[in-house]
Design an enzyme around this catalytic site. Structure first.
Site, PDB file in Angstrom:
ATOM      1  N   TRP A 106       2.992   7.872  -2.196  1.00 54.32           N
ATOM      2  CA  TRP A 106       4.417   8.033  -2.511  1.00 54.32           C
ATOM      3  C   TRP A 106       4.568   9.008  -3.679  1.00 54.32           C
ATOM      4  CZ3 TRP A 106       7.433   7.452  -6.806  1.00 54.32           C
ATOM      5  CH2 TRP A 106       8.829   7.364  -6.607  1.00 54.32           C
ATOM      6  N   LEU A 111      11.127 -20.501  -4.120  1.00 56.33           N
ATOM      7  CA  LEU A 111      10.089 -19.665  -3.503  1.00 56.33           C
ATOM      8  C   LEU A 111       8.780 -19.750  -4.293  1.00 56.33           C
ATOM      9  CD1 LEU A 111      10.328 -16.420  -1.772  1.00 56.33           C
ATOM     10  CD2 LEU A 111       9.097 -16.226  -3.905  1.00 56.33           C
ATOM     11  N   HIS A 148       2.892   3.386  -8.932  1.00 54.65           N
ATOM     12  CA  HIS A 148       2.678   1.960  -9.219  1.00 54.65           C
ATOM     13  C   HIS A 148       3.904   1.364  -9.924  1.00 54.65           C
ATOM     14  CE1 HIS A 148      -1.300   2.212  -7.702  1.00 54.65           C
ATOM     15  NE2 HIS A 148      -1.804   2.913  -8.696  1.00 54.65           N
ATOM     16  N   ASP A 201       0.831  -1.211   0.000  1.00 60.61           N
ATOM     17  CA  ASP A 201       0.000   0.000   0.000  1.00 60.61           C
ATOM     18  C   ASP A 201       0.864   1.259   0.000  1.00 60.61           C
ATOM     19  OD1 ASP A 201      -2.283   1.499   0.024  1.00 60.61           O
ATOM     20  OD2 ASP A 201      -2.728   1.184   2.140  1.00 60.61           O
ATOM     21  N   ARG A 256       1.663  -4.888   6.146  1.00 63.57           N
ATOM     22  CA  ARG A 256       0.999  -3.851   5.335  1.00 63.57           C
ATOM     23  C   ARG A 256       1.846  -2.594   5.405  1.00 63.57           C
ATOM     24  NH1 ARG A 256      -5.226  -2.317   4.427  1.00 63.57           N
ATOM     25  NH2 ARG A 256      -4.875  -0.628   2.931  1.00 63.57           N
ATOM     26  N   TRP A 278     -11.678  -2.165  -8.779  1.00 64.77           N
ATOM     27  CA  TRP A 278     -12.400  -1.788  -9.998  1.00 64.77           C
ATOM     28  C   TRP A 278     -13.082  -0.441  -9.844  1.00 64.77           C
ATOM     29  CZ3 TRP A 278     -11.076  -4.546 -14.048  1.00 64.77           C
ATOM     30  CH2 TRP A 278     -10.744  -5.886 -13.896  1.00 64.77           C
ATOM     31  N   LEU A 312      -6.994  -5.014   7.237  1.00 66.65           N
ATOM     32  CA  LEU A 312      -6.725  -6.081   6.272  1.00 66.65           C
ATOM     33  C   LEU A 312      -7.374  -5.845   4.911  1.00 66.65           C
ATOM     34  CD1 LEU A 312      -6.853  -9.308   8.470  1.00 66.65           C
ATOM     35  CD2 LEU A 312      -4.865  -8.261   7.372  1.00 66.65           C
ATOM     36  N   GLY A 330       0.185   5.510  -4.355  1.00 73.73           N
ATOM     37  CA  GLY A 330      -0.373   6.805  -4.725  1.00 73.73           C
ATOM     38  C   GLY A 330       0.186   7.919  -3.859  1.00 73.73           C
TER      39      GLY A 330
END
Ligand code: FPP
Length: 250
Positions: free
Chosen positions: A29, A135, A41, A24, A192, A73, A199, A27
């Site tokens: 940043w 991984l 992004h 998160d 987070r 969306w 969450l 935006g």
């Protein structure tokens, strides 16, 4: 040894096997730098690359990333287009490298609503890497935990109706088998970024006993040191799973 380093002799007991991340703050940043959100992004994808590499080196077995939520969306079409474009580029540019690094890619989320080429890319990533045993990178894309639980309940009801399942046999383990990736153990640690402390419909079932760590760093600034710092905090926690004695999640 620098303060940020995890000791190489850290035992499997100390090390979270599965780390899930809510990436998160892209935006914010960007806004803090007077840049378009899309740039946040894009830098978020770089943070993702760094984090997956670091997680593998540290010895984490599974990383789940929340890369597009079922609720995303509702964002402007231009931003949705940007995020879809980033996923396309991430798979096209990074899949070969992930495969070479023995990473197995899994995808959770609702695929029917995705554009066909995106759905195909996700299948291609899973197919190419299905025999890798390094991984595991679980990409939560068009994912929502409530949607996952409702879908599982519907599938269970259908199985009962067909006569394949007895109502009396529906317990926690049976229910969990109907979730998206039943073979993947629950996350030991959920991180987070960006300072938000919730969450947001991510892995609600699987998070029952996860340790939650909220860090103020915006996702594009997240790096190996931030990951190691979260793991060190996790290692200070005592996990009792409702009992009295501390034990490992694995
Ligand atoms: C949250 O930041 C981030 C997202 C909604 C998407 C996360 C996506 C990436 C890190 C890049 C894409 C990666 C792939 C593999 C597609 P935000 O936009 O909610 O930030 P804000 O809360 O500061 O506005």
């Amino acid at each position: 040894m620098p303060e940020t380093e995890i000791p190489q002799n850290a035992t499997a007991f100390d090390m979270p096997r599965h780390v899930a991340i809510i990436m998160d703050g892209n935006g914010r940043w960007a806004a803090a730098r007077g840049l378009p959100r899309a740039e946040g992004h894009r830098r978020g994808v770089e943070a993702l690359r760094r984090t997956v590499r670091a997680a593998g080196e540290i010895g984490i077995k599974i990383v789940t990333i929340f890369s597009f939520s079922a609720e995303n969306w509702s964002r402007p079409a231009s931003e949705i287009g940007e995020l879809m474009g980033l996923l396309r580029r991430f798979v096209r540019n990074d899949l070969a490298e992930l495969h070479k690094s023995n990473v197995r890619v899994r995808v959770i989320g609702e695929r029917a609503e995705l554009e066909p080429d995106i759905a195909r890319l996700l299948v291609e990533a899973e197919e190419l890497t299905k025999n890798n045993d390094g991984l595991t990178l679980v990409v939560a894309f068009n994912y929502g935990a409530r949607q996952e639980i409702v879908r599982a309940a519907r599938d269970i009801a259908a199985a009962v109706k067909r006569g394949d399942l007895d109502v009396a046999d529906i317990g926690i383990e049976t229910f969990a088998r109907f979730l998206n990736a039943p073979d993947i153990p629950d996350p030991d640690l959920i991180i987070r970024t960006s300072g938000e402390q919730r969450l947001s419909n991510f892995l609600l079932w699987q998070a029952a006993y996860s340790e939650l760590i909220f860090v103020p760093t915006y996702w594009p600034d997240f790096d190996r040191a931030a990951l190691e710092s979260a793991i060190r905090e996790y290692q200070q926690r005592e996990r009792r799973f409702g009992g009295l004695v501390a034990r490992t999640g694995s």
